[in-house]
Design an enzyme around this catalytic site. Structure first.
Site: not given
Length: 259
Positions: A24, A102, A151-152, A165, A169, A198, A200
């Site tokens: 991202i 990020n 964030s997420s 994790y 966030k 996403v 990635t």
């Protein structure tokens, strides 16, 4: 190569993007530059330097006034903020307009297996790194400044084996609201963008059955997001058009998470 036609809404703006050479982050750098911004690319590992150089060359080829520079800094190091700010001033002058926090890392482990090292790995980067980089940028932030925290959807979800994790966030969301309250008087906005899954390299670490579940319940096209899906939201938040939006966590997830 010519840049895709984009309104030059960020012409003359200086942006800092952390975790900028992959996933991202790389998409954010490119989109901000397509809109005319001068972007400082932050990367951590020596192996990413050549990627940063390629990104700088690509941005030059846009021929739209955008430029880019790079600096290597590990946000787990308390001195990183000063290193980054000094690099920005050297490359682009005394002002900073946009900061995108990020950079992030994840650990996938059950609670029973977590170590203090796991905690430090995630929180020192995802939370502490964002706090002290933002603090370092603040004296140079030109109103109307834009702080955007990546964030997420995990910030508000319960995903097994992702507790460190997801909680990091959630912390970033809390920081977003407090900073919005604190910095609004100076004309700055602070927002979080919460991507869903996403496509990635980071997604490879997430259990496949979790990704399939998320796709099945994502209303828009039952797919995972693209980097560009997220970059468009961030670029809007970086622009003048988003001036009346602050303290928000925007779910960029195709409706997977609805706030």
């Amino acid at each position: 190569m010519v840049a895709d036609p984009r309104p030059q809404t960020l012409a003359g703006k200086v942006a800092i993007v952390t975790g900028a050479t992959r996933g991202i982050g790389a998409g954010l750098v490119e989109e901000l530059a397509r809109r005319g911004a001068k972007v400082l690319i932050i990367y951590t590992s020596v192996s990413s330097e050549s990627v940063a150089d390629q990104m700088i060359e690509k941005i030059k080829s846009f021929n739209n006034g955008a430029t880019a520079a790079k600096v290597r800094a590990d946000l787990r190091d308390i001195s990183a903020g000063q290193t980054i700010v000094e690099a920005s001033m050297q490359a682009f002058g005394p002002h900073i307009d946009i900061l995108v926090n990020n950079a992030g890392v994840e650990v996938v482990k059950p609670l029973s297996d977590l170590t203090v090292e796991d905690y430090n790995l995630v929180y020192d980067l995802n939370v502490r790194g964002a706090i002290f980089l933002t603090q370092a940028v603040l004296p140079h932030l030109r109103a109307p400044g834009r702080i955007i925290n990546i964030s997420s959807v995990g910030a508000r979800a319960g995903f097994a084996n992702l507790s460190i994790y997801c909680s990091s966030k959630a912390a970033l969301e809390g920081l977003t609201r407090c900073w919005a309250a604190e910095l609004g008087g100076a004309g700055h906005t602070v927002n979080a963008v919460n991507p869903g899954p996403v496509q990635t390299a980071l997604l490879e670490n997430i259990p496949k059955e979790l990704v399939e579940m998320q796709k099945s319940v994502t209303p828009v096209e039952h797919r995972v997001g693209t980097i560009d899906d997220v970059a468009q939201v961030v670029a809007w938040l970086a622009s003048e058009e988003s001036r009346w939006v602050s303290g928000q966590a925007i779910s960029a997830s195709g409706g997977f998470a609805m706030y």
